[in-house]
Scaffold this active site. Sequence first.
Site, short mmCIF file in Angstrom:
data_model
loop_
_atom_site.label_atom_id
_atom_site.label_comp_id
_atom_site.label_asym_id
_atom_site.label_seq_id
_atom_site.Cartn_x
_atom_site.Cartn_y
_atom_site.Cartn_z
N GLU A 1 3.90 -0.84 -2.35
CA GLU A 1 2.50 -1.14 -2.07
C GLU A 1 2.03 -0.35 -0.84
O GLU A 1 0.92 0.20 -0.82
CB GLU A 1 2.33 -2.64 -1.83
CG GLU A 1 0.96 -3.19 -2.17
CD GLU A 1 0.70 -3.26 -3.66
OE1 GLU A 1 -0.48 -3.22 -4.03
OE2 GLU A 1 1.66 -3.33 -4.45
N ASP B 1 7.19 -0.19 1.60
CA ASP B 1 7.47 -0.56 0.21
C ASP B 1 6.51 0.18 -0.70
O ASP B 1 5.70 1.00 -0.26
CB ASP B 1 7.37 -2.09 0.02
CG ASP B 1 6.01 -2.64 0.43
OD1 ASP B 1 5.06 -1.85 0.63
OD2 ASP B 1 5.88 -3.87 0.55
N TYR C 1 11.86 -6.25 7.79
CA TYR C 1 10.83 -6.39 6.75
C TYR C 1 11.23 -7.45 5.74
O TYR C 1 12.37 -7.49 5.27
CB TYR C 1 10.61 -5.05 6.05
CG TYR C 1 9.38 -5.00 5.21
CD1 TYR C 1 8.14 -5.35 5.73
CD2 TYR C 1 9.44 -4.59 3.87
CE1 TYR C 1 6.99 -5.29 4.96
CE2 TYR C 1 8.29 -4.53 3.09
CZ TYR C 1 7.08 -4.88 3.65
OH TYR C 1 5.94 -4.83 2.87
N GLU D 1 -1.02 -1.21 8.49
CA GLU D 1 -1.79 -2.13 7.64
C GLU D 1 -2.42 -3.28 8.42
O GLU D 1 -3.55 -3.68 8.16
CB GLU D 1 -0.90 -2.70 6.53
CG GLU D 1 -0.59 -1.72 5.42
CD GLU D 1 0.20 -2.37 4.30
OE1 GLU D 1 -0.16 -3.50 3.89
OE2 GLU D 1 1.18 -1.77 3.82
N HIS E 1 15.42 -1.37 1.57
CA HIS E 1 15.50 -1.99 2.89
C HIS E 1 16.80 -2.78 2.99
O HIS E 1 17.51 -2.98 2.02
CB HIS E 1 14.34 -2.96 3.11
CG HIS E 1 13.04 -2.44 2.58
ND1 HIS E 1 12.46 -1.30 3.05
CD2 HIS E 1 12.22 -2.93 1.62
CE1 HIS E 1 11.33 -1.10 2.40
NE2 HIS E 1 11.16 -2.05 1.53
N ARG F 1 10.02 -8.26 2.71
CA ARG F 1 9.88 -8.08 1.25
C ARG F 1 11.01 -7.16 0.79
O ARG F 1 10.91 -5.94 0.87
CB ARG F 1 8.51 -7.50 0.90
CG ARG F 1 7.37 -8.43 1.30
CD ARG F 1 6.03 -7.99 0.76
NE ARG F 1 4.96 -8.82 1.30
CZ ARG F 1 4.63 -10.02 0.86
NH1 ARG F 1 5.29 -10.56 -0.15
NH2 ARG F 1 3.65 -10.72 1.41
N ASP G 1 3.22 -0.32 5.32
CA ASP G 1 4.49 -1.03 5.09
C ASP G 1 5.49 -0.21 4.28
O ASP G 1 5.10 0.60 3.43
CB ASP G 1 4.23 -2.37 4.39
CG ASP G 1 3.64 -3.40 5.33
OD1 ASP G 1 3.59 -3.14 6.54
OD2 ASP G 1 3.21 -4.48 4.86
#
Length: 378
Positions: free
Chosen positions: A89, A87, A298, A9, A343, A300, A85
């Site tokens: 998203e 997740d 990570y 990203e 995570h 988030r 990433d």
Amino acid sequence: MKKKLVIVESPSKSKTIEKYLGSDYAVTSSKGHIRDLSTSGKDGLGVDVENEFEPKYVISKDKKDVVKDLKKAVKDSDFVYLATDPDREGEAISWHLAEVLGLDETLENRIVFNEVTKDAVVDALNHPRKIDTNLVKSQETRRVLDRIIGFKLSKLLQKKIKSKSAGRVQSVALRLIVEKEREIDAFKPEEYWHINAKFLKDEIEFSGELAKYKNKKIEIHNVEEANSIYERLNKEFIVSSVKKTKRNRDSKPPFTTSTLQQAASSQLGFSAKKTMSIAQKLYEGIDLKSETVGLITYMRTDSIRLSDSFVQDADQYIEQVYGKKYVGKRKVSKKKENVQDAHEGIRPTSVERSPESVKEHLSNDEFRLYKLIYSRAV
């Protein structure tokens, strides 16, 4: 000879990863999402509400050149890995990339890593998987909800109270505030009083609360009752009970996204936006002269789980640096309902990289946030 292409990203993350993989790989970035819901159709929703909420996607205006470059890079490669990433998203971005770039979505070409270190990236390349369509649908549903609620509710609020916007999050938050305000308005206060005294016995001073009067438990409702009872008390008192308590204070668990934002706000004076921006840099990679490496996992996450390998390393580090008596017993937390746990909690990628050892390579704010994360995890 064609290379294998890795798409991430962020441009800064691509530079970090490219240093790990060598000449057989090319690494590039999508710079986030490459397409979004259209603003055409009924109410400009980009969603066909009458046809099972079918979304209509268009390439974002500011990403047309990015897509053009990505298509060329794909053409010049013999295999493409999607490393967005780790997740929901990120999963959706990988799916959008596969759709727009004409990639075979049945291939196992999706790779994820929770930290930007050489070991983690290489391990991810050894364990590719298919795009998780359930995560993609989850993100798509959330985006559709954002659009429907945001567009329709925003227009109403702009018309009624000249508010700028509303959405999936703000509307629910407003509802909670209204409900709490109604509870406050409906609350009927009841007055109550306590009578406390200080005593001196064998040169030890202690305080106590009047629990019984005339061998009956008392409830005092106003100042007149309190004064009346006070005036009739004699000088002889009986200690009816002494309660001793022992408290253990457990170490706090590693940070989640929300607890990191709270701690950074109260201890460092950072806004949530500033905290996440700095954490993003620490995650994507810092140049330490000898290597470029992500300093934290990570950022988030709503999990407080730590990997066994990190815990073992941390235990050894604590014993070597501080002594065996400081190696504590870890409290194993039960998984809470609605915690995604994909995570780990936010932690340093290596316990050996203490805040002081990397301080010269960080800005003051980066150092302060890294120290906060490191200290909490260790």
